[in-house]
Write an enzyme that holds these catalytic residues in place. Structure first.
Site, PDB file in Angstrom:
ATOM      1  N   ARG A  59       0.754  -1.381   0.051  1.00 36.08           N
ATOM      2  CA  ARG A  59       0.121   0.086   0.073  1.00 36.08           C
ATOM      3  C   ARG A  59       0.848   1.228  -0.037  1.00 36.08           C
ATOM      4  O   ARG A  59       0.716   2.261  -0.938  1.00 36.08           O
ATOM      5  CB  ARG A  59      -0.864  -0.061   1.322  1.00 36.08           C
ATOM      6  N   THR A  60       1.703   1.628   1.041  1.00 40.74           N
ATOM      7  CA  THR A  60       2.358   2.821   1.116  1.00 40.74           C
ATOM      8  C   THR A  60       3.388   2.809  -0.096  1.00 40.74           C
ATOM      9  O   THR A  60       3.283   4.161  -0.548  1.00 40.74           O
ATOM     10  CB  THR A  60       3.324   2.629   2.431  1.00 40.74           C
ATOM     11  N   LYS A  87      25.789  -5.160  -0.805  1.00 40.42           N
ATOM     12  CA  LYS A  87      27.356  -5.090  -0.911  1.00 40.42           C
ATOM     13  C   LYS A  87      28.174  -4.315   0.237  1.00 40.42           C
ATOM     14  O   LYS A  87      29.419  -4.127   0.157  1.00 40.42           O
ATOM     15  CB  LYS A  87      27.925  -4.720  -2.406  1.00 40.42           C
ATOM     16  N   ARG A 109      11.084   3.884   3.858  1.00 42.20           N
ATOM     17  CA  ARG A 109      10.716   2.929   4.675  1.00 42.20           C
ATOM     18  C   ARG A 109      12.033   2.097   5.237  1.00 42.20           C
ATOM     19  O   ARG A 109      12.607   1.853   4.257  1.00 42.20           O
ATOM     20  CB  ARG A 109       9.747   1.921   4.139  1.00 42.20           C
ATOM     21  N   HIS A 137       4.525   5.728  11.522  1.00 44.67           N
ATOM     22  CA  HIS A 137       4.127   5.697  10.366  1.00 44.67           C
ATOM     23  C   HIS A 137       3.149   6.815  10.002  1.00 44.67           C
ATOM     24  O   HIS A 137       1.923   6.748  10.098  1.00 44.67           O
ATOM     25  CB  HIS A 137       3.307   4.388  10.052  1.00 44.67           C
TER      26      HIS A 137
HETATM   27  N1   CP Z   1      -0.563  -0.033   5.932  1.00 52.86           N
HETATM   28  C1   CP Z   1       0.901  -0.330   5.349  1.00 52.86           C
HETATM   29  O1   CP Z   1       1.623   0.328   5.595  1.00 52.86           O
HETATM   30  O2   CP Z   1       0.964  -1.249   4.332  1.00 52.86           O
HETATM   31  P1   CP Z   1       2.029  -1.928   3.544  1.00 52.86           P
HETATM   32  O3   CP Z   1       3.068  -2.361   4.362  1.00 52.86           O
HETATM   33  O4   CP Z   1       1.481  -2.652   2.383  1.00 52.86           O
HETATM   34  O5   CP Z   1       2.742  -0.523   3.052  1.00 52.86           O
END
Ligand code: CP
Length: 309
Positions: A59-60, A87, A109, A137
């Site tokens: 999603r993100t 590496k 992320r 998040h």
């Molecule tokens: N909600 C969320 O962060 O989903 P993903 O891990 O798929 O990005």
């Protein structure tokens, strides 16, 4: 338009309630844009954004990429599994090399809490935290708040319970900060082993019985058990967890009220939530995902407006 009080979006903890309202109101404009036949505006033309994902995401990652493309930014995607990180290249070297290709903003992320804060102190760019380990998040909390606000309007006094694996959840912490800044009452619910000690110091109510939490709340945000972050067993079995803390239609039918059901995804159907509830009439799980694009467009647009071009 007003400016955000921050240069980077590292966590909701850094935002003022005015910042959050500004992001949500800006997202209203972009939600209108992405529902047009031509879902694109030139706002970030000539801005280049790198999406750095050191951890899995569906999603993100796609939501940020769509948000960037709908703002007409140039986009490059980096996946750690196919990069020179394997590496031995450091995070700072990796990001500095990407930035030297005239990249203006970084969405990242990372599995380590604080990775975004660390980078923002050591590298000169604009950063958006797309989830850092068990820390924050922020864009998930903003899209969650946007989705609740879309249904209820003002969130002052609304009661939101976050249910499940709170101790491993970046979504929980960002949601607690965000909802409290918007005036909502927040609770957490789960077995004691999945709740951080002293969680009540954040000003949240704590429930260990799901039925009590459901009776209290207007909105239930269900979280996945994050098995990948557990190096020991924190509950007897998934079956027992599902019996005590899984959300079923029977548990909802026993309430004499309707509550709104949310989940950040990915869902483990049959564990924290049944398919009947996840796909039912009071679930806003897919609208949450839809709203993620507009909210991320708002975040990127507001942060980019502070870049000197
Ligand atoms: N909600 C969320 O962060 O989903 P993903 O891990 O798929 O990005």
């Amino acid at each position: 338009m007003a400016d955000l009080s921050v240069k980077n979006l590292l966590g909701i903890a850094d935002l003022t309630s005015d910042d959050i309202h500004l992001i949500l109101e800006t997202a209203d404009t972009f939600k209108e844009v992405i529902n047009r036949p031509i879902k694109k505006v030139p706002s970030l033309r000539d801005i280049t954004i790198a999406n750095l994902f050191f951890e899995n995401s569906t999603r993100t990652r796609l939501s940020f990429e769509l948000a960037e493309k709908r703002l007409s930014a140039d986009v490059v995607n980096f996946s750690a599994s196919s990069s020179s990180v394997n590496k031995g290249e450091t995070l700072i070297d990796t990001v500095n090399n990407i930035l030297s290709m005239k990249v203006d903003m970084v969405v990242m992320r990372h599995p380590h809490p604080g990775a975004g804060v660390f980078l923002s102190r050591n590298v000169n760019s604009v950063f958006v935290n797309a989830g850092d380990g068990t820390h924050e998040h922020p864009t998930q909390a903003l899209l969650d708040a946007y989705s609740m606000r879309e249904k209820y309007g003002d969130l002052s006094g609304k009661r939101v319970v976050i249910i499940g694996d709170i101790v491993h959840s970046r979504v929980a912490l960002s949601n607690i900060y965000c909802l409290q800044k918007l005036g909502a009452e927040v609770a957490v619910c789960g077995p004691s082993t999945l709740l951080p000690v002293h969680i009540d110091a954040l000003g949240v109510k704590v429930f260990n019985v799901l039925e009590d939490a459901l009776s209290w709340c207007d909105i239930a945000n269900m979280l996945r058990i994050q098995m990948e972050r557990q190096d020991q067993s924190l509950f007897p079995s998934l079956r027992e967890y599902a019996m005590r803390f899984g959300l079923t239609q029977e548990k909802l039918d026993a309430l004499n009220k309707e509550i709104t059901i949310m989940h950040p995804g990915p869902i483990n159907r049959g564990v924290e939530i049944t398919s009947e509830v996840a796909d039912g009439p009071h679930s806003i799980i897919l609208p949450q995902v839809e709203n993620g694009v507009a909210v991320r467009m708002a975040v990127l647009y507001l942060l980019a407006s502070q870049i000197n071009r």
